[in-house]
Structures are given as C-alpha cells and as structure tokens.
Design a protein around this motif. Sequence first.
Motif, PDB file in Angstrom:
ATOM      1  N   GLY A  78       0.684  -1.597   0.236  1.00 43.12           N
ATOM      2  CA  GLY A  78      -0.103  -0.130   0.804  1.00 43.12           C
ATOM      3  C   GLY A  78       0.726   1.050   0.112  1.00 43.12           C
ATOM      4  N   ASP A  79       0.150   2.506   0.752  1.00 42.16           N
ATOM      5  CA  ASP A  79       1.043   3.392   0.180  1.00 42.16           C
ATOM      6  C   ASP A  79       2.292   3.544   2.133  1.00 42.16           C
ATOM      7  OD1 ASP A  79       1.776   6.010   0.624  1.00 42.16           O
ATOM      8  OD2 ASP A  79       0.105   7.147   1.540  1.00 42.16           O
ATOM      9  N   ALA A  80       3.655   3.095   1.386  1.00 41.97           N
ATOM     10  CA  ALA A  80       4.200   3.238   1.695  1.00 41.97           C
ATOM     11  C   ALA A  80       4.994   4.377   3.117  1.00 41.97           C
ATOM     12  CB  ALA A  80       5.563   3.322   1.348  1.00 41.97           C
ATOM     13  N   ALA A  81       4.067   5.430   2.703  1.00 40.63           N
ATOM     14  CA  ALA A  81       4.014   7.091   3.488  1.00 40.63           C
ATOM     15  C   ALA A  81       3.368   6.944   5.070  1.00 40.63           C
ATOM     16  CB  ALA A  81       3.512   8.291   2.694  1.00 40.63           C
ATOM     17  N   GLU A  82       2.617   5.558   4.841  1.00 37.39           N
ATOM     18  CA  GLU A  82       1.470   5.889   5.929  1.00 37.39           C
ATOM     19  C   GLU A  82       2.751   3.971   6.923  1.00 37.39           C
ATOM     20  OE1 GLU A  82      -2.660   3.887   5.331  1.00 37.39           O
ATOM     21  OE2 GLU A  82      -2.983   5.481   3.846  1.00 37.39           O
ATOM     22  N   TRP A  83       3.462   3.886   6.853  1.00 36.50           N
ATOM     23  CA  TRP A  83       4.429   3.028   7.489  1.00 36.50           C
ATOM     24  C   TRP A  83       4.820   3.687   8.398  1.00 36.50           C
ATOM     25  CZ3 TRP A  83       4.707  -2.691   7.114  1.00 36.50           C
ATOM     26  CH2 TRP A  83       4.214  -3.521   5.763  1.00 36.50           C
ATOM     27  N   THR A  84       5.370   2.777   9.762  1.00 38.76           N
ATOM     28  CA  THR A  84       6.042   3.805  10.733  1.00 38.76           C
ATOM     29  C   THR A  84       7.692   3.430  10.106  1.00 38.76           C
ATOM     30  OG1 THR A  84       4.507   3.715  11.840  1.00 38.76           O
ATOM     31  CG2 THR A  84       7.298   3.455  12.843  1.00 38.76           C
ATOM     32  N   LYS A 352      -1.933 -11.359  13.994  1.00 41.13           N
ATOM     33  CA  LYS A 352      -3.033  -9.367  14.801  1.00 41.13           C
ATOM     34  C   LYS A 352      -2.528  -8.274  13.467  1.00 41.13           C
ATOM     35  CE  LYS A 352      -1.793  -9.324  18.713  1.00 41.13           C
ATOM     36  NZ  LYS A 352      -2.299  -8.353  20.290  1.00 41.13           N
ATOM     37  N   THR A 353      -1.407  -8.485  13.048  1.00 39.17           N
ATOM     38  CA  THR A 353      -1.047  -7.497  12.168  1.00 39.17           C
ATOM     39  C   THR A 353      -0.699  -7.863  10.860  1.00 39.17           C
ATOM     40  OG1 THR A 353       1.831  -7.348  11.581  1.00 39.17           O
ATOM     41  CG2 THR A 353       0.571  -6.463  13.670  1.00 39.17           C
ATOM     42  N   MET A 354      -0.789  -9.369  10.076  1.00 38.85           N
ATOM     43  CA  MET A 354      -0.619  -9.795   8.846  1.00 38.85           C
ATOM     44  C   MET A 354      -1.180  -8.703   8.018  1.00 38.85           C
ATOM     45  SD  MET A 354      -2.329 -13.694   8.974  1.00 38.85           S
ATOM     46  CE  MET A 354      -4.244 -13.962   9.420  1.00 38.85           C
ATOM     47  N   HIS A 355      -0.892  -8.778   6.616  1.00 36.91           N
ATOM     48  CA  HIS A 355      -1.578  -7.630   5.743  1.00 36.91           C
ATOM     49  C   HIS A 355      -1.948  -6.363   5.864  1.00 36.91           C
ATOM     50  CE1 HIS A 355      -3.563 -11.337   3.436  1.00 36.91           C
ATOM     51  NE2 HIS A 355      -2.459 -11.736   3.491  1.00 36.91           N
ATOM     52  N   GLN A 356      -1.815  -5.916   7.298  1.00 32.28           N
ATOM     53  CA  GLN A 356      -1.785  -4.465   7.429  1.00 32.28           C
ATOM     54  C   GLN A 356      -0.870  -3.372   7.225  1.00 32.28           C
ATOM     55  OE1 GLN A 356      -2.891  -4.055  12.169  1.00 32.28           O
ATOM     56  NE2 GLN A 356      -3.993  -5.487  11.164  1.00 32.28           N
ATOM     57  N   VAL A 357      -1.027  -2.144   7.529  1.00 29.49           N
ATOM     58  CA  VAL A 357      -0.063  -1.297   7.145  1.00 29.49           C
ATOM     59  C   VAL A 357       1.105  -1.205   8.706  1.00 29.49           C
ATOM     60  CG1 VAL A 357       0.215   0.983   8.068  1.00 29.49           C
ATOM     61  CG2 VAL A 357      -0.853   0.420   5.834  1.00 29.49           C
ATOM     62  N   ASP A 358       1.817  -1.726   8.587  1.00 29.95           N
ATOM     63  CA  ASP A 358       2.908  -1.834  10.085  1.00 29.95           C
ATOM     64  C   ASP A 358       3.143  -3.033  10.505  1.00 29.95           C
ATOM     65  OD1 ASP A 358       4.570   0.966  10.449  1.00 29.95           O
ATOM     66  OD2 ASP A 358       2.533   1.461  11.490  1.00 29.95           O
ATOM     67  N   GLU A 359       3.069  -4.075   9.802  1.00 31.68           N
ATOM     68  CA  GLU A 359       3.061  -6.150   9.787  1.00 31.68           C
ATOM     69  C   GLU A 359       4.617  -5.154  10.812  1.00 31.68           C
ATOM     70  OE1 GLU A 359       2.790 -10.092   7.581  1.00 31.68           O
ATOM     71  OE2 GLU A 359       3.123  -8.148   6.539  1.00 31.68           O
ATOM     72  N   ARG A 360       4.433  -6.443  11.363  1.00 26.32           N
ATOM     73  CA  ARG A 360       6.376  -6.478  12.783  1.00 26.32           C
ATOM     74  C   ARG A 360       5.564  -7.994  13.132  1.00 26.32           C
ATOM     75  NH1 ARG A 360       2.285  -2.843  13.483  1.00 26.32           N
ATOM     76  NH2 ARG A 360       1.419  -2.767  16.301  1.00 26.32           N
TER      77      ARG A 360
END
Length: 382
Positions: A78-84, A352-360
């Motif tokens: 997705g939008d890389a700018a939304e990632w931490t 919990k974070t799969m497929h989300q922004v900030d997957e970790r």
Amino acid sequence: MNNTADPVKLASKLIRCPSVTPEEGGALVLLQEQLEAAGFECTRVDRGGVANLYARWGARGHKRSFGFNGHTDVVPPGDAAEWTHDPFCGDVIDGILWGRGATDMKTGVAAFVAAAIDLVSETPPDGAVILAITGDEEGDAVDGTTALLDWMARQGEAMSVCLVGEPTCPNEMGEMMKIGRRGSMTAFFTATGVQGHSAYPHRAKNPVPALAQLVDRLARHRLDQGTEHFDPSTLAVTTFDTGNPANNVIPASCRATVNIRFNDTHSSTSLIEWLRSEAASVAQESGIDISMATKVSGESFVTPPGGFSDLVAAAVQRETNRVPELSTSGGTSDARFIKDHCPVVEFGLVGKTMHQVDERVEVAQIHQLKAIYRRILEDYFA
C-alpha cells in the motif's frame, strides 16, 4: 538446544526482498543458497511465471519424510508513507521485526528453515526433511504449491506429513493450530432485463428488483448449524452494482457477487446446484434472465485429530505452556492442496498485523517458533 541458524537474521533478509506476488524478489534465491550450504538438494520448480523452491535433505526412499510448506510472496504494502518504517526495511527496533511479510509469512519460513538446518547439522535424522516453498500463495495459487505437488508426483517425491507455517495464533503464541479449513467459493450473478425510462416502467423490464430478491433470499438462508470440527457456513453479499449513473433510467442489467465459506456439510458442487436452483426460481417468477458464474478457491477439509496433531500440539505446549486449540477457522491456505497428498496441519505466529500497515512481529516469538519447529522435528524422528 543449540541455535546455530538465526531465524531473525534470515527473516530480516527475506523481508528486504520485494517479493510482492508474483515477483520472486530474490527471496527463493536467498533460501536456496542457505539450504544448499547446509546440505539440502534444491530444485527450482517454476511454472507459469511463478517461482517455487523444493529442498530435500536425506536420501530418496526413506519411509519417513517430514515436510514444511510456506510462501515467500507477500501482498502489496500500500502507501509506504503510512508505514512507521519502510515496508521492506526488515529492521529490528526495540525487539520488534518490521516489514511486509513479518507475520505472513517470511518469518514462519525463516523459522522452519533455521530449525531444519540445525536438525540436519546437529542431529541428522533417520529420514528425510522436505521444504516446499512457493512464491504464489497470496495470488491465484494456480502455479505455486500445486506446481510443487505436481512436480513431486512426477519425480516420485513424497511427504509423509506436512506442517504449513502460516500464522495461526490470534493473540498469544501457542493459542491455536489449524487442523482444517473451510471451503471458499464465489458466485457472480448477472440479471438482464430491458432498459427504459423510469417514468414508463411498463415499457422496460427492470432487473434490479429480481436480483435484489435473489441476494436477499440467499443472504437470509441458513446453510447449516455447524459440524463437529467447523462453525456454521457463511454467505456474504459482497457487491451489488448496476453501473447506472442516471436516476431516470431503468438499467438493462445489474450484477451481484456473493462469497461462501463452507464447512464439510457441503461441497462446492452441492452449493453451486443450490445457487443455480435459487437463481432459476427467481428468474421464473420475475421473467428476468439471471446468469451465474462461479470460482472455487478450495474445498473444506479436516485432518482428524490423532498422532500428527498430537505431536505438534505437545511440542507447542512444551515450548509455550499452552495447549493449542484445534481450529478450522480463518480463510484458505495452501493446506487445501496438501491435504490430498498427506496429513497436514498448520501452526505459526500470532497473526494480528498480517496484511496491515506496519506489519511486525516480536523477535522473541521468532525464536520461540523456531524452537517449536525444532522440537516437532526431533519428536517426529525420535
């Protein structure tokens, strides 16, 4: 146990490979180098523009072979700018590994690769260890694990059992493992009438009420009450569209889509027959032509609880102090293909974070997962 192969470093390197489906991105090349250095015989099984890797340790002809299955392809960030942090950074910051694929499922692959390398290096088993890794799980999955299984059949290769390393735990490590999956299918309906002016509806044949009646009938129908290992099947109406921008025009056609997640009460064939019957009934009542196309992603299946699931559950309990729930929840996975080859279960990280922004993922969980996989291997070959 010695921990000679570092799953965190390997997962970090894999995340830095931009392997968005169907791009290989260097991930399988990296794994092949690591595995061949540890004595695995590796074969690229590419098909249809999709990269796949088959790795085997141990002579052919062994009566026992333990298989792992996983994928290195990932969904778009997705939008890389939304990632931490950059989605392909693979950085470890304050005990957390960041990046696309950190949970789904480059870390799972890194954990079972590291566990397998340690096992064959330190305590070579009396049997074979097989790793079947695909680059096409997040896409159509036509040329991924199915290509590997087709190649294995031609080569006389076989897994006695297989563990898929998908994330399976909702909140805490050790909570849940999967012994089956629901089936999944989608039906695409098109209702066709006659376009006309909305002020003169008698001169037109409006397909909208007929299709609305059909999707309402489908949505209100209770498919079943669940079975021993499955929750009740579900049907969701996901689209309804006329493509009509005018408020004074009766459209000539409209479309709707429904998605069904079904348990072992049904097959895709039985559900398609039911959907066709309902569509034909509404078409006859309304005088509107209703056509249907379907796409089946997979049939429901279950690996009955027994020796293999007990072995995996025992290893999980010893490493996490939790008894995993035997579940069939969630979406589809490549286990739906492997179930026709050998007994298959799934166990992996917290998802919990799969497929989300900030997957970790927590680094501690990665080491824990490797330890679980190593124990499963040791117990299997004991």
